[in-house]
Design an enzyme around this catalytic site. Structure first.
Site, short mmCIF file in Angstrom:
data_model
loop_
_atom_site.label_atom_id
_atom_site.label_comp_id
_atom_site.label_asym_id
_atom_site.label_seq_id
_atom_site.Cartn_x
_atom_site.Cartn_y
_atom_site.Cartn_z
N GLY A 45 0.86 -1.20 0.00
CA GLY A 45 0.00 0.00 0.00
C GLY A 45 0.88 1.23 0.00
O GLY A 45 0.67 2.17 0.77
N SER A 47 1.66 3.56 -2.36
CA SER A 47 1.57 4.62 -3.35
C SER A 47 0.87 5.88 -2.88
O SER A 47 0.90 6.90 -3.57
CB SER A 47 0.83 4.09 -4.58
OG SER A 47 -0.44 3.61 -4.20
N SER A 48 0.23 5.84 -1.72
CA SER A 48 -0.39 7.07 -1.24
C SER A 48 -0.59 7.02 0.27
O SER A 48 -0.33 6.00 0.91
CB SER A 48 -1.74 7.33 -1.95
OG SER A 48 -2.66 6.31 -1.66
N GLU A 72 -2.41 0.55 -8.91
CA GLU A 72 -2.62 1.86 -9.51
C GLU A 72 -2.76 1.75 -11.02
O GLU A 72 -2.36 0.76 -11.61
CB GLU A 72 -1.45 2.79 -9.16
CG GLU A 72 -1.24 3.02 -7.65
CD GLU A 72 -2.38 3.79 -6.99
OE1 GLU A 72 -3.20 4.40 -7.71
OE2 GLU A 72 -2.45 3.78 -5.74
N ALA A 109 -2.14 -6.83 -3.81
CA ALA A 109 -1.51 -7.23 -2.55
C ALA A 109 -2.14 -8.49 -1.96
O ALA A 109 -1.51 -9.20 -1.18
CB ALA A 109 -1.63 -6.10 -1.53
N ALA A 138 -5.64 0.11 2.02
CA ALA A 138 -7.04 0.48 2.22
C ALA A 138 -7.78 0.08 0.97
O ALA A 138 -7.46 0.55 -0.12
CB ALA A 138 -7.18 1.98 2.47
N TYR A 222 -7.09 2.88 13.32
CA TYR A 222 -7.67 4.10 13.87
C TYR A 222 -8.64 3.74 14.99
O TYR A 222 -9.31 2.72 14.92
CB TYR A 222 -8.41 4.88 12.77
CG TYR A 222 -8.95 6.20 13.24
CD1 TYR A 222 -8.07 7.22 13.59
CD2 TYR A 222 -10.32 6.41 13.38
CE1 TYR A 222 -8.55 8.44 14.05
CE2 TYR A 222 -10.80 7.64 13.83
CZ TYR A 222 -9.92 8.64 14.16
OH TYR A 222 -10.39 9.84 14.63
N TYR A 232 -17.13 4.72 13.37
CA TYR A 232 -15.88 4.04 13.04
C TYR A 232 -15.62 2.85 13.97
O TYR A 232 -15.83 1.70 13.61
CB TYR A 232 -14.70 5.03 13.06
CG TYR A 232 -13.49 4.47 12.34
CD1 TYR A 232 -13.14 4.90 11.07
CD2 TYR A 232 -12.71 3.46 12.92
CE1 TYR A 232 -12.06 4.37 10.39
CE2 TYR A 232 -11.63 2.91 12.26
CZ TYR A 232 -11.30 3.37 11.00
OH TYR A 232 -10.24 2.83 10.33
N THR A 272 -7.07 11.58 3.43
CA THR A 272 -6.50 10.70 2.40
C THR A 272 -7.65 10.30 1.48
O THR A 272 -8.82 10.57 1.78
CB THR A 272 -5.87 9.41 2.97
OG1 THR A 272 -6.92 8.62 3.55
CG2 THR A 272 -4.79 9.69 4.01
#
Ligand code: NAD
Ligand code: NA
Length: 395
Positions: A45, A47-48, A72, A109, A138, A222, A232, A272
Site C-alpha cells: 500500500g 503509493s499514497s 494503480e 496485494a 485500504a 484508527y 468508526y 487521504t
C-alpha cells in the site's frame, strides 16, 4: 485544468503537482532528524497516504532500500492514470538519485502470485531479506487466494446512525446516514480490512526465509474519540481493526523465534483518498484540523510517519514505545482532552451555513487537492495535459 470530484472521489490528477508533493515530503524528513532504523523495507500500500509517507520516511530519513506494492492505473486509453501511479514513479526517481534501491510492484496485494513475485525479488535482487514490513492497504474489495471475492461495507452495528457530513462535489454540508450491516457484511468487512492478509504476508515471507533477525512489522489503524465511535470504532471498519489488533499480537508471538515484533499503529485522522470516503468523517476532520492548527499540533501523513519511525519504532535509546495494550499511539495529540473539548465546542456551533469558517474546510480541501496534485503553488494549471506525452514519459 481542474480537479474533477465525483461524490467524494477524485477523478483525475496532475503529475507535476504530485511530483512537488513528493518533494515536499522528502524535504520534510530530510530536515527533521535522521532515523537509525531499517535498511530493507517492504511497504504494502505504498503509493499514497500513510504507506507512501512511511516509505519516504525510511528512505529519505534513514537511507533504506524499499519495495513498494500498490494497485494503480497507468496513463493510457482509460485516461491520465491514478495519483498513486505517479507517486510511485517520482518516489523511485528521487530514491535512485540518492543511490537507493526502489522497486515498484503494481500488483494485487491480496494475491499469492504477488507475494511469490516479491519473495523472488527479495531473494534475487534485494539482498535476501527485509527488516521491516509496513502494511498500509485500504481497499473495498479483496479476492482471497481461494478465489472468493469479498467486499467491505461502511456501516454500523445496531441502529442506523445519521449526522452532518460533506459532499465534496457540491461543497455543501448534507445529512448522511450509515445503515446497520448484516452479520455477513460484517464478516466480509473483516475479511477485507482485518488482519488476515497481513498475516499471510508474514507467513509466506517467513516460510521463504526472507525475514531478518530482529524483523519488525506494523499495520495502521484508527480508534478516534468517542464522538466518532458510532461511525468508526463501533462500526464494521472498527470490527476489522479489532481483528487487525489481535493479528498484531498473534504475529508478535510467532515472530519471537527471530527476535521479531509486530505492532498495530493507531494513527490520527487525516485527509487521504480512503478517509474522504467515510460518511461524516471529513466533517470531524475539519473541526479537528481547526483545533490542532490553532494549538500548533497539526500533522499530516509525513509528520506522523516520521514520528513513528524516529520516536516509536526505532527510538535511538530504549525500547519500542507503546501503550499498555502494546499498541503504538500516534493519535496522542488528537486525543488530548483539551483538543477534544475544543472539537466538541465547535461541533455544537457548526451549521450548514457556517461550516466553512467554524471548521477548517479550506485546509481540508487544500489537502484533498494536493493528494491529487492540484493547488500546488508552482504548477501552471492553465494548460491541458498531453495524454500521448504522459504515456510516453510515464507508462
Ligand atoms: P490510501 O487510500 O491513501 O492508501 C491505500 C493504499 O493501498 C494505496 O497505496 C493503494 O494503492 C493500496 N491498495 C489498495 N488496494 C490494493 C490492492 N488490492 N493491492 C495492492 N495495493 C492496494 O489510504 P490510507 O488512508 O493511507 O490508509 C492506509 C491505512 O491507514 C489503512 O489501513 C487505514 O485504515 C489506515 N488509517 C487511515 C487513517 C486516515 O485518517 N486516513 C487514520 C488511521 C489509520
Ligand atoms: Na497507504
Amino acid at each position: 485544468m481542474e480537479l474533477i470530484i465525483q461524490g467524494n472521489v477524485a477523478k483525475n490528477c496532475h503529475p507535476e503537482g504530485l511530483r512537488q508533493g513528493i518533494d515536499k515530503q522528502i524535504k520534510y524528513v530530510e530536515s527533521h532528524g535522521e532515523i537509525y532504523g531499517p535498511r530493507k523495507v517492504l511497504v504494502i500500500g505504498a503509493s499514497s497516504g500513510y504507506g507512501l509517507a512511511s516509505r519516504i520516511a525510511v528512505a529519505f530519513g534513514g537511507g533504506a532500500d524499499t519495495i513498494g506494492v500498490s494497485f494503480e492505473k497507468s496513463p493510457g486509453e482509460k485516461g491520465i492514470g491514478s495519483a498513486g501511479w505517479y507517486n510511485n514513479i517520482f518516489f523511485r526517481r528521487r530514491a535512485h538519485e540518492k543511490g537507493l534501491i526502489a522497486k515498484n510492484f503494481i500488483a494485487d496485494a491480496f494475491s499469492d502470485t504477488t507475494r511469490n513475485d516479491v519473495i523472488e525479488y527479495i531473494k534475487q535482487e534485494f539482498g535476501g531479506s527485509i527488516d521491516l514490513l509496513v502494511y498500509s492497504v485500504a481497499s473495498g474489495v479483496r479476492v482471497c487466494p481461494d478465489g472468493t471475492r469479498y467486499t467491505s461495507t461502511l456501516g454500523v452495528r445496531g441502529q442506523a446512525f445519521s449526522g452532518p457530513g460533506f459532499d465534496l462535489e457540491t461543497r455543501q454540508m448534507v445529512n448522511q446516514t450509515l445503515e446497520p450491516v448484516t452479520d455477513q457484511q460484517l464478516a466480509d468487512t473483516v475479511k477485507v480490512m482485518g488482519g488476515e492478509d497481513w498475516q499471510r504476508w508474514v507467513d509466506m515471507l517467513s516460510a521463504a526465509g526472507v525475514l531478518a533477525e530482529g524483523f519488525k512489522t506494523v499495520a495502521y489503524s484508527y480508534t478516534g474519540p468517542k464522538s466518532t465511535w458510532p461511525l468508526y470504532k463501533e462500526g464494521a471498519l472498527g470490527a476489522a481493526k479489532a481483528h487487525l489488533h489481535a493479528t498484531a499480537d498473534d504475529l508478535d508471538a510467532q515472530l519471537q523465534r527471530i527476535n521479531g515484533h509486530a505492532y498495530a499503529v493507531i494513527c490520527k485522522a487525516l485527509v487521504t483518498k480512503a478517509s474522504a470516503f467515510i460518511p461524516m468523517f471529513p466533517l470531524y476532520i475539519t473541526l479537528l484540523y481547526k483545533v490542532m492548527k490553532q494549538k500548533r499540533l497539526h500533522e499530516t501523513c509525513i509528520e506522523q510517519m516520521h514520528r513513528l519511525m524516529l520516536n516509536h519504532l526505532y527510538p535511538p535509546m530504549g525500547n519500542v514505545v507503546t501503550d499498555d495494550e502494546r499498541r503504538i499511539r500516534l493519535d496522542d495529540f488528537e486525543l488530548r482532552p483539551d483538543v477534544q473539548q475544543a472539537v466538541e465546542r465547535l461541533r455544537k456551533r457548526v451549521t450548514t451555513e457556517n461550516f466553512k469558517t467554524v471548521g477548517d474546510f479550506a485546509g481540508y480541501l487544500a489537502e484533498f487537492y494536493a493528494l491529487n496534485g492540484f493547488s500546488m503553488p508552482d504548477v501552471d494549471y492553465s494548460s491541458e495535459l498531453d495524454l500521448r506525452q504522459l504515456v510516453k514519459e510515464y507508462s
